[in-house]
Design a protein around this motif. Structure first.
Motif, PDB file in Angstrom:
ATOM      1  N   GLY A   1      -4.571   1.050  14.570  1.00 23.37           N
ATOM      2  CA  GLY A   1      -4.301   0.123  13.566  1.00 23.37           C
ATOM      3  C   GLY A   1      -2.942   0.131  12.912  1.00 23.37           C
ATOM      4  O   GLY A   1      -2.579  -0.690  12.076  1.00 23.37           O
ATOM      5  N   GLY A   2      -2.316   1.314  13.159  1.00 24.01           N
ATOM      6  CA  GLY A   2      -0.968   1.462  12.739  1.00 24.01           C
ATOM      7  C   GLY A   2      -1.048   1.737  11.148  1.00 24.01           C
ATOM      8  O   GLY A   2       0.077   1.289  10.466  1.00 24.01           O
ATOM      9  N   LEU A   3      -2.003   2.264  10.688  1.00 20.29           N
ATOM     10  CA  LEU A   3      -2.317   2.713   9.269  1.00 20.29           C
ATOM     11  C   LEU A   3      -1.395   3.985   9.033  1.00 20.29           C
ATOM     12  O   LEU A   3      -1.490   4.189   7.872  1.00 20.29           O
ATOM     13  CB  LEU A   3      -3.635   2.610   9.159  1.00 20.29           C
TER      14      LEU A   3
ATOM     15  N   LEU B   1       3.714  12.352   6.550  1.00 25.65           N
ATOM     16  CA  LEU B   1       2.884  11.361   6.970  1.00 25.65           C
ATOM     17  C   LEU B   1       3.024  10.356   5.951  1.00 25.65           C
ATOM     18  O   LEU B   1       3.056  10.691   4.899  1.00 25.65           O
ATOM     19  CB  LEU B   1       1.406  11.691   7.114  1.00 25.65           C
ATOM     20  N   VAL B   2       2.841   8.931   6.218  1.00 24.15           N
ATOM     21  CA  VAL B   2       2.666   7.842   5.386  1.00 24.15           C
ATOM     22  C   VAL B   2       1.352   7.102   5.551  1.00 24.15           C
ATOM     23  O   VAL B   2       1.167   6.527   6.675  1.00 24.15           O
ATOM     24  CB  VAL B   2       3.853   6.972   5.557  1.00 24.15           C
ATOM     25  N   ALA B   3       0.707   7.143   4.511  1.00 26.13           N
ATOM     26  CA  ALA B   3      -0.802   6.349   4.793  1.00 26.13           C
ATOM     27  C   ALA B   3      -1.098   5.625   3.461  1.00 26.13           C
ATOM     28  O   ALA B   3      -1.200   6.500   2.530  1.00 26.13           O
ATOM     29  CB  ALA B   3      -1.539   7.218   5.456  1.00 26.13           C
ATOM     30  N   GLY B   4      -1.525   4.648   3.257  1.00 24.66           N
ATOM     31  CA  GLY B   4      -1.700   3.869   2.242  1.00 24.66           C
ATOM     32  C   GLY B   4      -3.357   3.698   1.959  1.00 24.66           C
ATOM     33  O   GLY B   4      -4.136   4.477   2.581  1.00 24.66           O
ATOM     34  N   GLN B   5      -3.560   2.980   0.929  1.00 26.80           N
ATOM     35  CA  GLN B   5      -5.000   2.854   0.799  1.00 26.80           C
ATOM     36  C   GLN B   5      -5.936   2.268   1.859  1.00 26.80           C
ATOM     37  O   GLN B   5      -7.114   2.555   2.215  1.00 26.80           O
ATOM     38  CB  GLN B   5      -5.114   1.795  -0.487  1.00 26.80           C
ATOM     39  N   ALA B   6      -5.299   1.468   2.856  1.00 28.72           N
ATOM     40  CA  ALA B   6      -6.101   0.898   3.938  1.00 28.72           C
ATOM     41  C   ALA B   6      -6.262   2.171   4.971  1.00 28.72           C
ATOM     42  O   ALA B   6      -7.469   2.069   5.490  1.00 28.72           O
ATOM     43  CB  ALA B   6      -5.004   0.124   4.813  1.00 28.72           C
ATOM     44  N   ALA B   7      -5.834   3.210   5.175  1.00 29.29           N
ATOM     45  CA  ALA B   7      -5.878   4.192   5.517  1.00 29.29           C
ATOM     46  C   ALA B   7      -7.248   5.270   5.050  1.00 29.29           C
ATOM     47  O   ALA B   7      -7.917   5.683   5.657  1.00 29.29           O
ATOM     48  CB  ALA B   7      -4.799   5.182   5.897  1.00 29.29           C
ATOM     49  N   VAL B   8      -7.113   5.148   3.840  1.00 25.92           N
ATOM     50  CA  VAL B   8      -8.397   5.689   3.046  1.00 25.92           C
ATOM     51  C   VAL B   8      -9.509   4.805   3.469  1.00 25.92           C
ATOM     52  O   VAL B   8     -10.590   5.544   3.654  1.00 25.92           O
ATOM     53  CB  VAL B   8      -7.885   5.741   1.652  1.00 25.92           C
ATOM     54  N   ASP B   9      -9.496   3.775   3.113  1.00 29.80           N
ATOM     55  CA  ASP B   9     -10.578   3.008   3.466  1.00 29.80           C
ATOM     56  C   ASP B   9     -11.141   3.001   4.861  1.00 29.80           C
ATOM     57  O   ASP B   9     -12.423   2.855   4.893  1.00 29.80           O
ATOM     58  CB  ASP B   9     -10.484   1.488   3.059  1.00 29.80           C
ATOM     59  N   ALA B  10     -10.309   3.181   5.941  1.00 33.61           N
ATOM     60  CA  ALA B  10     -10.767   3.403   7.123  1.00 33.61           C
ATOM     61  C   ALA B  10     -11.301   4.682   7.643  1.00 33.61           C
ATOM     62  O   ALA B  10     -11.585   5.030   8.602  1.00 33.61           O
ATOM     63  CB  ALA B  10      -9.405   3.030   8.057  1.00 33.61           C
ATOM     64  N   GLY B  11     -11.245   5.680   6.463  1.00 33.09           N
ATOM     65  CA  GLY B  11     -11.606   6.949   6.721  1.00 33.09           C
ATOM     66  C   GLY B  11     -10.515   7.994   7.578  1.00 33.09           C
ATOM     67  O   GLY B  11     -10.970   8.996   8.065  1.00 33.09           O
ATOM     68  N   LEU B  12      -9.369   7.446   7.805  1.00 26.29           N
ATOM     69  CA  LEU B  12      -8.286   8.229   8.559  1.00 26.29           C
ATOM     70  C   LEU B  12      -7.652   9.363   7.566  1.00 26.29           C
ATOM     71  O   LEU B  12      -7.118  10.192   7.999  1.00 26.29           O
ATOM     72  CB  LEU B  12      -7.420   7.203   8.768  1.00 26.29           C
TER      73      LEU B  12
ATOM     74  N   ALA C   1      -8.831  10.232  -0.189  1.00 24.81           N
ATOM     75  CA  ALA C   1      -8.307   9.460  -1.128  1.00 24.81           C
ATOM     76  C   ALA C   1      -7.374   9.987  -2.094  1.00 24.81           C
ATOM     77  O   ALA C   1      -6.854   9.042  -3.075  1.00 24.81           O
ATOM     78  CB  ALA C   1      -9.474   8.667  -1.490  1.00 24.81           C
ATOM     79  N   VAL C   2      -7.269  11.246  -2.212  1.00 20.24           N
ATOM     80  CA  VAL C   2      -6.706  12.008  -3.318  1.00 20.24           C
ATOM     81  C   VAL C   2      -5.262  12.058  -3.265  1.00 20.24           C
ATOM     82  O   VAL C   2      -4.829  12.676  -4.054  1.00 20.24           O
ATOM     83  CB  VAL C   2      -7.511  13.285  -3.601  1.00 20.24           C
ATOM     84  N   MET C   3      -4.546  12.272  -1.948  1.00 19.33           N
ATOM     85  CA  MET C   3      -3.217  12.258  -1.816  1.00 19.33           C
ATOM     86  C   MET C   3      -2.404  10.994  -1.886  1.00 19.33           C
ATOM     87  O   MET C   3      -2.863   9.932  -1.908  1.00 19.33           O
ATOM     88  CB  MET C   3      -2.887  12.848  -0.637  1.00 19.33           C
ATOM     89  N   PRO C   4      -0.977  11.200  -2.374  1.00 17.33           N
ATOM     90  CA  PRO C   4      -0.249   9.819  -2.408  1.00 17.33           C
ATOM     91  C   PRO C   4       0.172   9.369  -1.081  1.00 17.33           C
ATOM     92  O   PRO C   4      -0.529  10.023   0.088  1.00 17.33           O
ATOM     93  CB  PRO C   4       0.916  10.455  -3.127  1.00 17.33           C
ATOM     94  N   ALA C   5       0.783   8.306  -1.108  1.00 24.65           N
ATOM     95  CA  ALA C   5       1.029   7.720   0.108  1.00 24.65           C
ATOM     96  C   ALA C   5       1.923   8.420   1.058  1.00 24.65           C
ATOM     97  O   ALA C   5       1.727   8.375   2.236  1.00 24.65           O
ATOM     98  CB  ALA C   5       1.690   6.282   0.084  1.00 24.65           C
TER      99      ALA C   5
END
Length: 408
Positions: free
Chosen positions: A242-244, A300-311, A314-318
């Motif tokens: 998904g490119g998250l 690594l860069v991963a926002g809230q969408a990656a958290v929601d997808a379980g990748l 949720a506790v780390m910054p982007a």
């Protein structure tokens, strides 16, 4: 009560400097800025250099974008005032210094430099974009800084006609140090450069010591990447269908994103360090230690969408550091120490056959960082081709023009 839009530039400028001071006081390990730099920023107006911004925006703690590419990417801007102040403090300009600035921007930084070096000094600012230099020239002239020389040219080559320089400051984000900068910097001269390596950027204050540059200060920062030969040293790829989640690494690293495959489909292995942090503690020192010791350090860069997808957790910054080796990956993470307490234990999450080992390597650096969390390393840059035996380190970051070592 007077509204923001009707307040004077003098009021807003004073608040800008007061805010810079307060922001630094709130972060552990940051030293106070010199009174000379702060007084200069109180004196020199910023709003004439960013005429398209309103007064409030001109004095806010934010960058003002002045030119964008067709895709919307920033090409030129007025940097965040707090970063401007920090780098000027690092530069330690003395009256009468000859100064070279790479990246003219709006001309505001050159005006500050002209104030700091005074009437007996010289300031030369170089930018590759003629639209940028035209604006900087006009703004500097209008503000009374006609003595600043504005040059349209490739910053990689500096400005040899006025060399040597006692001070050199770079206000774009280079990935490597062009040889011209070394050659045009006087012995014992200072170079402040927001250098990029291993997925992060640091404003490093180098002092020229013979044939090498040694740092005596560094701080986290971010700048528009520098263009030109030798500066395209980073690569990026997404790690999930998904490119998250995006990974960024350097070309000198043995990292192949294809080898990771569907890395986040593999079980997560958490390792905890036993060290904890509070809400205002910076974790940047851990990333810096990883660059000094662990060859596969990247971003690594991963926002809230990656958290929601379980990748990811949720506790780390982007943006956060990771370590890659072959088919395995681990990244920095944290967890709440106890319910209702604002404190978090640091650790790492690993995936792949060596995920747990890589997570333990991150935890080793957390434990090394923890006893003295504000310690700064010495960053030493050597010219490319310097024999490894002369450098005396087993972990060298090689770039086309530079061999970089981070020593704690």
């Amino acid at each position: 009560m007077t509204s923001d839009q009707t307040r004077s530039p003098e009021e807003l400028r004073a608040e800008m400097v007061d805010r810079i001071i307060a922001n630094r006081q709130a972060i552990a390990g940051l030293h106070p800025l010199s009174e000379r730099v702060l007084a200069t920023m109180r004196r020199v107006p910023r709003h004439p250099f960013v005429p398209d911004a309103d007064l409030v925006q001109a004095y806010a703690e934010e960058a003002v974008i002045t030119k964008r590419a067709a895709d919307g990417a920033a090409l030129s801007c007025a940097s965040v005032p707090g970063v401007v102040a920090m780098m000027l403090d690092q530069l330690n300009v003395q009256p009468g210094d000859h100064i070279l600035e790479i990246g003219a921007g709006t001309g505001y930084n050159a005006a500050l430099l002209a104030e700091l070096t005074g009437p007996t000094g010289q300031v030369t600012t170089v930018d590759i974009d003629p639209e940028v230099t035209t604006h900087a020239r006009q703004a500097l002239d209008a503000a009374g800084y006609e003595r600043v020389q504005v040059v349209t040219g490739d910053g990689r080559f500096g400005a040899p006609e006025r060399a040597p320089y006692q001070r050199l400051i770079v206000t774009v984000g280079p990935w490597d140090l062009p040889p011209a900068w070394w050659h045009q910097l006087a012995q014992d001269g200072r170079m402040v450069v927001p250098l990029r390596w291993r997925g992060q950027a640091r404003a490093v204050a180098f002092v020229r010591r013979g044939d090498r540059l040694e740092s005596d200060a560094e701080e986290l920062c971010g700048f528009v990447p520098m263009l030109g030969d030798g500066q395209d040293g980073e690569r990026s790829a997404t790690l999930d269908p998904g490119g998250l989640v995006t990974m960024t690494w350097d070309v000198d690293q043995d990292i192949d994103p294809k080898a990771l495959g569907d890395i986040f489909d593999q079980p997560r292995q958490n390792v905890w360090s036993g060290e904890s942090v509070g809400p205002m503690e910076s974790l940047d020192g851990i990333w810096l230690r990883l660059t000094a010791s662990t060859p596969g350090t990247c971003r690594l860069v991963a926002g809230q969408a990656a958290v929601d997808a379980g990748l990811r957790d949720a506790v780390m910054p982007a943006r956060y550091p990771a370590v890659v080796q072959g088919e395995s990956l681990a990244y920095l993470t944290l967890r709440s120490v106890s319910e209702g307490e604002r404190r978090w234990e640091l650790g790492a999450s690993g995936h792949g056959p060596r995920g747990a080992d890589l997570a333990e390597q991150i935890c080793d650096q957390i434990r090394a960082w923890s006893p003295d969390r504000t310690i700064h390393p010495t960053i030493v840059a050597y010219p490319a081709g310097t024999p490894t035996a002369e450098i005396g380190s087993s972990h060298i970051i090689d770039k086309p023009h530079t061999r970089l070592v981070v020593r704690f």
